[in-house]
Design an enzyme around this catalytic site. Structure first.
Site, PDB file in Angstrom:
ATOM      1  CE1 TYR A   1      41.623 -15.863  24.863  1.00 55.55           C
ATOM      2  CE2 TYR A   1      43.592 -14.935  25.891  1.00 55.55           C
ATOM      3  CZ  TYR A   1      42.292 -14.791  25.430  1.00 55.55           C
ATOM      4  OH  TYR A   1      41.660 -13.567  25.528  1.00 55.55           O
TER       5      TYR A   1
ATOM      6  CB  SER B   1      44.746 -11.412  24.985  1.00 53.93           C
ATOM      7  OG  SER B   1      45.381 -11.841  26.173  1.00 53.93           O
TER       8      SER B   1
END
Length: 246
Positions: free
Chosen positions: A157, A144
């Site tokens: 995250y 990501s």
């Protein structure tokens, strides 16, 4: 680009929805037998129906990636049935919460690290010998942009995806002299349940469909891939090489 994956065995985690679902479907369309892993049995059964509808085949393995014993056993089960693994797509992950770092509960942080990082490492350890037995083993690790942007409130995250990229690059370096090729992919903003959780006010119709992302990822599973250890980002349905700092 047409890719022939006939007689290939592909393992996809997080295959019950989103990018994992459609990547599994694209692999099956290309001829691979798909080992589909996810927690949600209903989603896996829907995937199985979709794969059968295009003339493909799948083996469903419902389990939680937080179950490390199940991950360890998975490699042995694949070896006993097929003797090898041609393609790994490590897609499964959790967002956690969007919150200041100091406000994140320990159990939430630990879950993100367990599912996104520890389970990925455990999966690598479980299936690496199988990928080495393949003529052209391929590992695709979903990452990501959060790993690089480190935006406020995205701490768990972002940290987890940075760690996953580090694992992938290290693994690629260790296996560079073998036939195994390892790539990381940042799919970009995609119309998924995780994206909706992170950006609840966003119009999903403005985002690429996970089907398009899966079709863009598919070539990385092919035997013609020569590079290893690279991070690719998906922009306008194209794979763009992200230049890593030395």
């Amino acid at each position: 680009m047409s890719i022939d994956l006939k007689d290939k065995i592909a393992l996809v985690t997080g295959a019950s929805r989103g990018i994992g679902y459609f990547t599994a479907l694209e692999l099956a369309k290309a001829g691979a037998h798909v080992i589909a892993c996810a927690r949600t049995v209903g989603g896996l059964e829907e995937l199985d129906d979709a794969i059968k509808a295009v003339g493909g085949s799948a083996t469903l393995v419902p389990f939680d990636l937080a179950d490390m014993n199940a991950i360890d056993a998975l490699g042995g089960s694949i070896f006993e049935r097929w003797g090898k693994l041609d393609i790994l797509v490590a897609n499964a992950g959790v967002l956690g919460v969007i919150s200041p770092i100091g406000h994140v509960e320990a159990k939430v942080f630990e879950k993100v690290m367990t599912v996104n990082v520890t389970a990925t490492w455990r999966l690598i350890r479980s299936v690496e010998p199988l990928l080495m037995r393949a003529d052209a083993g391929r590992a695709i690790i979903l990452s990501s942009a959060a790993a690089h942007r480190c935006r406020p409130f995205w701490g768990p995250y972002s940290a987890s995806k940075a760690a996953v990229e580090a694992l992938a690059r290290t693994w690629a370096g260790e296996t560079q002299s073998t036939a195994l090729r390892i790539t990381s992919v940042d799919p970009g903003a995609t119309r998924t349940a995780m994206r909706a959780q992170a950006m609840p006010g966003e119009d999903p119709d403005t985002l690429p469909h996970p089907r398009d992302v899966a079709q863009t990822i598919l070539p990385l599973a092919g035997p013609d891939v020569t590079e290893t250890g690279k991070l690719f980002v998906i922009r306008e349905n194209k794979l763009v090489d992200y230049r890593m700092p030395e």
